[in-house]
Design an enzyme around this catalytic site. Structure first.
Site, PDB file in Angstrom:
ATOM      1  N   SER A  96       0.835  -1.193   0.000  1.00 24.31           N
ATOM      2  CA  SER A  96       0.000   0.000   0.000  1.00 24.31           C
ATOM      3  C   SER A  96       0.875   1.250   0.000  1.00 24.31           C
ATOM      4  CB  SER A  96      -0.960  -0.072   1.193  1.00 24.31           C
ATOM      5  OG  SER A  96      -1.934   0.926   1.146  1.00 24.31           O
ATOM      6  N   HIS A 121      -2.403  -1.236  -4.186  1.00 24.07           N
ATOM      7  CA  HIS A 121      -3.864  -1.289  -4.291  1.00 24.07           C
ATOM      8  C   HIS A 121      -4.404   0.137  -4.194  1.00 24.07           C
ATOM      9  CE1 HIS A 121      -4.511  -1.906   0.371  1.00 24.07           C
ATOM     10  NE2 HIS A 121      -3.896  -0.777   0.097  1.00 24.07           N
TER      11      HIS A 121
END
EC number: 3.4.21.92
Length: 196
Positions: A96, A121
């Site tokens: 992330s 993501h």
């Protein structure tokens, strides 16, 4: 518990916490989620190291599951703001915002250890309250998503459409896959002698 290291010199022994000792070698370590506390610490260390020697590279080691987008963007902006090149190194997991910061290192100076994992993501968020408040939050998440995707596209060389598709869900990569993707530039198993 933070480990303590003892250093001996002609003036006697001196004890350092391990992170202070690493900082003397221009090594900053993000080994936790990105929060306001961890981001403030890292920003302060980057600014300190720039003031100490603006021409000497800084090494940012990352083992983080990600975290706050806003706090991560504060680290990202500081990495771009300071004069020294920032070497980024994934040790374990850069997921992330951790992966975003890994990719934010100086071109040619983004690395990973052999068995690390990298995951990108879309930003996560939630909202509650009145419909108008929820809409404001949704618009903000979409704005941030577009901003992060554009930066990833610029830094990896991947088309924005592929970034959008790949970040729609958790997208894990090995270090060699992350090289092909453009997130990092090299993988290493052993550090060259006299290198940080």
């Amino acid at each position: 518990m933070i480990p303590i290291v003892i250093e001996e010199s002609g003036r006697g022994e001196r004890a350092f916490d391990i992170y202070s000792r690493l900082l003397r070698e221009r090594i900053v370590f993000l080994g936790e989620p990105v929060t306001s506390d961890s981001a403030n610490r890292i920003v302060a260390q980057l600014l300190f190291l720039e003031a100490d020697d603006p021409d000497k590279d800084i090494f940012l080691y990352i083992n983080s599951p990600g975290g706050s987008v806003y706090d991560g963007l504060g680290i990202f902006d500081t990495m771009q703001h300071v004069k020294p090149d920032i070497h980024t190194v994934c040790v374990g997991l850069a997921a992330s915002m951790g992966a975003f910061l890994l990719c934010a290192g100086a071109k040619g100076k983004r690395s990973s250890l052999l068995h690390s994992r990298i995951m990108i993501h879309q930003p996560l968020g939630g909202a509650r309250g009145q419909a108008s408040d929820i809409r404001i939050q949704a618009d903000e998440i979409l704005f941030i998503k577009d901003k992060l995707n554009k930066e990833l596209s610029d830094r990896t060389g991947q088309p924005i459409e592929r970034i959008r598709e790949d970040t729609d869900r958790d997208f894990y990569m090995s270090p060699s896959e992350a090289i092909e993707y453009g997130i990092i530039d090299n993988v290493f198993n052993k550090r060259p002698i006299n290198s940080v």
